[in-house]
Design a protein around this motif. Structure first.
Motif, mmCIF file in Angstrom:
data_model
loop_
_atom_site.group_PDB
_atom_site.id
_atom_site.type_symbol
_atom_site.label_atom_id
_atom_site.label_comp_id
_atom_site.label_asym_id
_atom_site.label_seq_id
_atom_site.Cartn_x
_atom_site.Cartn_y
_atom_site.Cartn_z
ATOM 1 N N ASP A 1 -5.798 11.850 -7.499
ATOM 2 C CA ASP A 1 -7.286 11.751 -8.545
ATOM 3 C C ASP A 1 -6.100 11.133 -9.347
ATOM 4 O O ASP A 1 -6.078 9.489 -9.787
ATOM 5 C CB ASP A 1 -8.169 12.695 -8.984
ATOM 6 C CG ASP A 1 -8.907 13.275 -7.675
ATOM 7 O OD1 ASP A 1 -8.784 12.192 -6.757
ATOM 8 O OD2 ASP A 1 -9.078 14.085 -7.909
ATOM 9 N N GLY A 2 -4.521 11.123 -10.216
ATOM 10 C CA GLY A 2 -4.443 10.949 -11.219
ATOM 11 C C GLY A 2 -3.408 9.025 -10.677
ATOM 12 O O GLY A 2 -2.948 9.037 -11.857
ATOM 13 N N SER A 3 -3.010 9.332 -9.833
ATOM 14 C CA SER A 3 -2.442 7.727 -9.211
ATOM 15 C C SER A 3 -3.462 7.566 -8.314
ATOM 16 O O SER A 3 -2.787 6.254 -7.323
ATOM 17 C CB SER A 3 -0.736 8.573 -8.997
ATOM 18 O OG SER A 3 -1.199 9.143 -7.650
ATOM 19 N N ILE A 4 -4.015 7.752 -7.983
ATOM 20 C CA ILE A 4 -5.354 7.184 -7.543
ATOM 21 C C ILE A 4 -5.391 5.202 -7.336
ATOM 22 O O ILE A 4 -5.565 4.769 -6.570
ATOM 23 C CB ILE A 4 -6.778 7.250 -7.355
ATOM 24 C CG1 ILE A 4 -7.263 6.416 -5.729
ATOM 25 C CG2 ILE A 4 -7.365 6.823 -8.337
ATOM 26 C CD1 ILE A 4 -8.279 8.048 -5.079
ATOM 27 N N ALA A 5 -5.387 5.043 -8.555
ATOM 28 C CA ALA A 5 -5.432 3.308 -8.650
ATOM 29 C C ALA A 5 -4.863 2.909 -8.319
ATOM 30 O O ALA A 5 -3.645 2.173 -7.508
ATOM 31 C CB ALA A 5 -5.117 3.330 -10.536
ATOM 32 N N TRP B 1 -1.861 0.019 -1.125
ATOM 33 C CA TRP B 1 -2.437 -0.199 0.193
ATOM 34 C C TRP B 1 -2.745 -1.641 0.204
ATOM 35 O O TRP B 1 -2.848 -2.402 1.244
ATOM 36 C CB TRP B 1 -3.989 0.518 -0.253
ATOM 37 C CG TRP B 1 -4.351 0.545 1.274
ATOM 38 C CD1 TRP B 1 -5.782 -0.216 1.624
ATOM 39 C CD2 TRP B 1 -4.645 0.587 1.812
ATOM 40 N NE1 TRP B 1 -6.234 -0.648 2.697
ATOM 41 C CE2 TRP B 1 -5.683 0.992 3.045
ATOM 42 C CE3 TRP B 1 -3.633 1.871 2.891
ATOM 43 C CZ2 TRP B 1 -5.775 0.972 4.424
ATOM 44 C CZ3 TRP B 1 -4.148 2.653 4.381
ATOM 45 C CH2 TRP B 1 -4.866 1.908 5.022
ATOM 46 N N LYS B 2 -3.629 -2.356 -1.265
ATOM 47 C CA LYS B 2 -3.380 -3.914 -0.617
ATOM 48 C C LYS B 2 -2.617 -4.607 -0.718
ATOM 49 O O LYS B 2 -2.344 -5.611 0.010
ATOM 50 C CB LYS B 2 -4.519 -4.121 -2.242
ATOM 51 C CG LYS B 2 -6.268 -3.256 -2.005
ATOM 52 C CD LYS B 2 -6.643 -4.054 -3.841
ATOM 53 C CE LYS B 2 -7.763 -3.274 -3.357
ATOM 54 N NZ LYS B 2 -8.142 -3.804 -4.572
ATOM 55 N N GLU C 1 1.798 -1.178 9.379
ATOM 56 C CA GLU C 1 0.636 -0.450 9.947
ATOM 57 C C GLU C 1 0.665 0.421 8.701
ATOM 58 O O GLU C 1 0.939 1.592 8.340
ATOM 59 C CB GLU C 1 0.628 0.569 10.878
ATOM 60 C CG GLU C 1 -0.531 1.248 11.548
ATOM 61 C CD GLU C 1 -0.328 1.804 12.909
ATOM 62 O OE1 GLU C 1 -0.829 2.885 12.877
ATOM 63 O OE2 GLU C 1 1.237 1.416 13.831
ATOM 64 N N ARG C 2 -0.888 0.399 8.176
ATOM 65 C CA ARG C 2 -0.666 1.452 7.266
ATOM 66 C C ARG C 2 -2.152 2.420 7.803
ATOM 67 O O ARG C 2 -3.289 2.256 8.573
ATOM 68 C CB ARG C 2 -1.993 0.786 5.950
ATOM 69 C CG ARG C 2 -1.175 -0.043 5.593
ATOM 70 C CD ARG C 2 -2.084 -1.261 4.124
ATOM 71 N NE ARG C 2 -3.199 -1.369 5.003
ATOM 72 C CZ ARG C 2 -3.904 -2.115 4.198
ATOM 73 N NH1 ARG C 2 -4.362 -1.650 3.625
ATOM 74 N NH2 ARG C 2 -4.709 -2.531 5.859
ATOM 75 N N ARG C 3 -2.090 3.427 7.051
ATOM 76 C CA ARG C 3 -3.400 4.976 7.852
ATOM 77 C C ARG C 3 -3.454 5.549 6.131
ATOM 78 O O ARG C 3 -2.581 6.089 5.662
ATOM 79 C CB ARG C 3 -2.414 5.774 8.785
ATOM 80 C CG ARG C 3 -2.208 5.434 10.174
ATOM 81 C CD ARG C 3 -1.873 6.374 11.059
ATOM 82 N NE ARG C 3 -1.864 5.791 12.780
ATOM 83 C CZ ARG C 3 -1.134 5.905 13.387
ATOM 84 N NH1 ARG C 3 -0.507 7.431 13.107
ATOM 85 N NH2 ARG C 3 -0.608 5.320 13.987
#
Length: 145
Positions: free
Chosen positions: A110-114, A120-121, A130-132
């Motif tokens: 949660d601390g590094s979700i941003a 991801w973007k 390929e992203r999963r």
């Protein structure tokens, strides 16, 4: 090139990483584990020796000698001195150098979700990536995207 995003919500890295490492080694490949913080690397080193009484996960730390012989190498930088073709980024920080591997495992909480969302973007715009996205459930990991 495949990048797997693992959001740590129910189980800590200390439980998730050994599962991934065991699968990588069972497939006959090597793994590089990257964390910037020396204390985290030392903790991971200890944990990989003791995470399960019935298990043995051969590994070493970069700078400890015999890096080339280590099936799993823990390092500060994404340099595969052990010839790894897979990399685990375990400190929540994405590194573009991971794209030089066949597969990357990006663990974040949660601390590094941003930062993980930004990675991801950004990877969506990269050709050949390929992203999963994997989320934790009571039953284990489930692919969500």
């Amino acid at each position: 090139m495949q990048v797997d995003f693992y959001q740590l919500t129910l189980r800590p890295l200390e439980r998730a990483l050994p599962q991934i490492a065991e699968k990588v080694l069972a497939g006959g490949t090597r793994l590089l584990v990257v964390a910037a913080d020396a204390r985290q690397r030392a903790a991971l080193d200890r944990m990989l020796w003791t995470y399960a009484p019935e298990s043995f996960l051969p590994h070493g730390q970069a700078g400890g000698g015999d890096e080339a012989a280590q099936p799993v190498l823990i390092a500060e930088h994404p340099v595969a001195a052990n010839g790894a073709t897979m990399i685990a980024l375990v400190d929540g920080e994405w590194r573009d150098a991971a794209l030089g591997f066949d597969r990357a495992f990006h663990f974040f909480d949660d601390g590094s979700i941003a930062a993980a969302r930004d990675a991801w973007k950004a990877l969506a715009e990269r050709e050949g990536v390929e992203r999963r996205y994997w989320k934790q459930t009571e039953r284990g990991w489930e692919q969500a995207a």
